[in-house]
Design an enzyme around this catalytic site. Structure first.
Site, PDB file in Angstrom:
ATOM      1  N   CYS A  84       0.832  -1.198   0.000  1.00  0.00           N
ATOM      2  CA  CYS A  84       0.000   0.000   0.000  1.00  0.00           C
ATOM      3  C   CYS A  84       0.879   1.266   0.000  1.00  0.00           C
ATOM      4  O   CYS A  84       1.496   1.579  -1.004  1.00  0.00           O
ATOM      5  CB  CYS A  84      -1.002  -0.042   1.156  1.00  0.00           C
ATOM      6  SG  CYS A  84      -2.387   1.086   0.948  1.00  0.00           S
ATOM      7  N   HIS A 179      -3.134  -5.337   1.679  1.00  0.00           N
ATOM      8  CA  HIS A 179      -2.403  -5.564   2.934  1.00  0.00           C
ATOM      9  C   HIS A 179      -2.323  -7.054   3.257  1.00  0.00           C
ATOM     10  O   HIS A 179      -3.162  -7.571   3.999  1.00  0.00           O
ATOM     11  CB  HIS A 179      -3.104  -4.830   4.085  1.00  0.00           C
ATOM     12  CG  HIS A 179      -3.001  -3.350   4.005  1.00  0.00           C
ATOM     13  ND1 HIS A 179      -1.989  -2.639   4.609  1.00  0.00           N
ATOM     14  CD2 HIS A 179      -3.779  -2.437   3.369  1.00  0.00           C
ATOM     15  CE1 HIS A 179      -2.150  -1.347   4.361  1.00  0.00           C
ATOM     16  NE2 HIS A 179      -3.230  -1.198   3.609  1.00  0.00           N
ATOM     17  N   GLU A 181      -0.475  -8.459   5.296  1.00  0.00           N
ATOM     18  CA  GLU A 181      -0.210  -8.625   6.729  1.00  0.00           C
ATOM     19  C   GLU A 181      -1.494  -8.654   7.556  1.00  0.00           C
ATOM     20  O   GLU A 181      -1.460  -8.989   8.739  1.00  0.00           O
ATOM     21  CB  GLU A 181       0.738  -7.523   7.231  1.00  0.00           C
ATOM     22  CG  GLU A 181       0.130  -6.158   7.442  1.00  0.00           C
ATOM     23  CD  GLU A 181      -0.097  -5.326   6.184  1.00  0.00           C
ATOM     24  OE1 GLU A 181      -0.443  -4.136   6.327  1.00  0.00           O
ATOM     25  OE2 GLU A 181       0.055  -5.847   5.063  1.00  0.00           O
TER      26      GLU A 181
END
Length: 197
Positions: A84, A179, A181
């Site tokens: 991002c 994302h 994560e």
């Protein structure tokens, strides 16, 4: 091996966890370093540039000279994953979809343009299944997400959403609009660790 996470601002803790989980899955010994100063880049085998606010991260890095040293390391081939806002740090060109405003590149080490806020602002955040080259189906979490526009044939598109590039790779650099994560799927972090070997 040492793997860094740029720890000036943004989703640092989540990436540290995912790197450790990815290392376990690959059977690798990994020490994660929170990168805040130029000397923290010493002996790194890979680095993650997290989501957050790209301009804030860059300004904080500039104060210590981290920006110059990081740019050198990336140009010398340090494997990197930018997610991002981290992708915006890497991009050669940056513009905002809503305002049309163009921004000065930050690190500017990869031949793609980032179009910020492509899918809208915070309230337009969403999740979608993506087909990622070399990985397969991956659940993408998009928060104020950009898209990447390749500016050279050296940039390989690894994933798209509605015809727009949301994951690209150029040499040692991997960038995502979403994302990884924020999921429990470590495969993109595993891809980075495999690049570091």
């Amino acid at each position: 091996m040492k793997v860094g996470v740029l720890a000036l601002q943004g989703g640092v803790v989540e990436h540290i966890y995912m790197i450790r989980e990815a290392a376990k899955r690959l059977g690798k010994e990994v020490e994660v370093v929170e990168v805040r100063k130029p000397e923290h880049l010493n002996s790194l085998r890979a680095i993650v540039l997290p989501g957050g606010e790209s301009t804030a991260m860059y300004k904080l890095g500039k104060r210590t000279g981290l920006d110059k040293r990081l740019k050198e390391a990336l140009l010398e081939g340090l494997p990197a994953l930018g997610t991002c806002a981290g992708a915006a740090l890497l991009a050669r060109e940056i513009e905002d979809k809503q305002s049309g405003k163009r921004y000065e590149p930050l690190l500017g080490v990869a031949d793609f343009k980032v179009v910020r806020n492509f899918f809208g602002r915070q309230r337009e955040s969403f999740e979608a299944n993506l087909n990622i080259k070399g990985i397969g189906t991956f659940r993408g979490v998009f928060i104020r997400a950009p898209v990447m526009v390749p500016l050279s044939p050296a940039v390989e598109v690894l994933g798209e959403f509605k015809g727009n590039a949301v994951m690209v790779k150029q040499g040692n650099i991997i960038a995502t609009s979403f994302h990884p994560e924020l999921t429990s799927d470590t495969r993109i972090h595993e891809m980075l660790l495999s690049e570091a070997s």
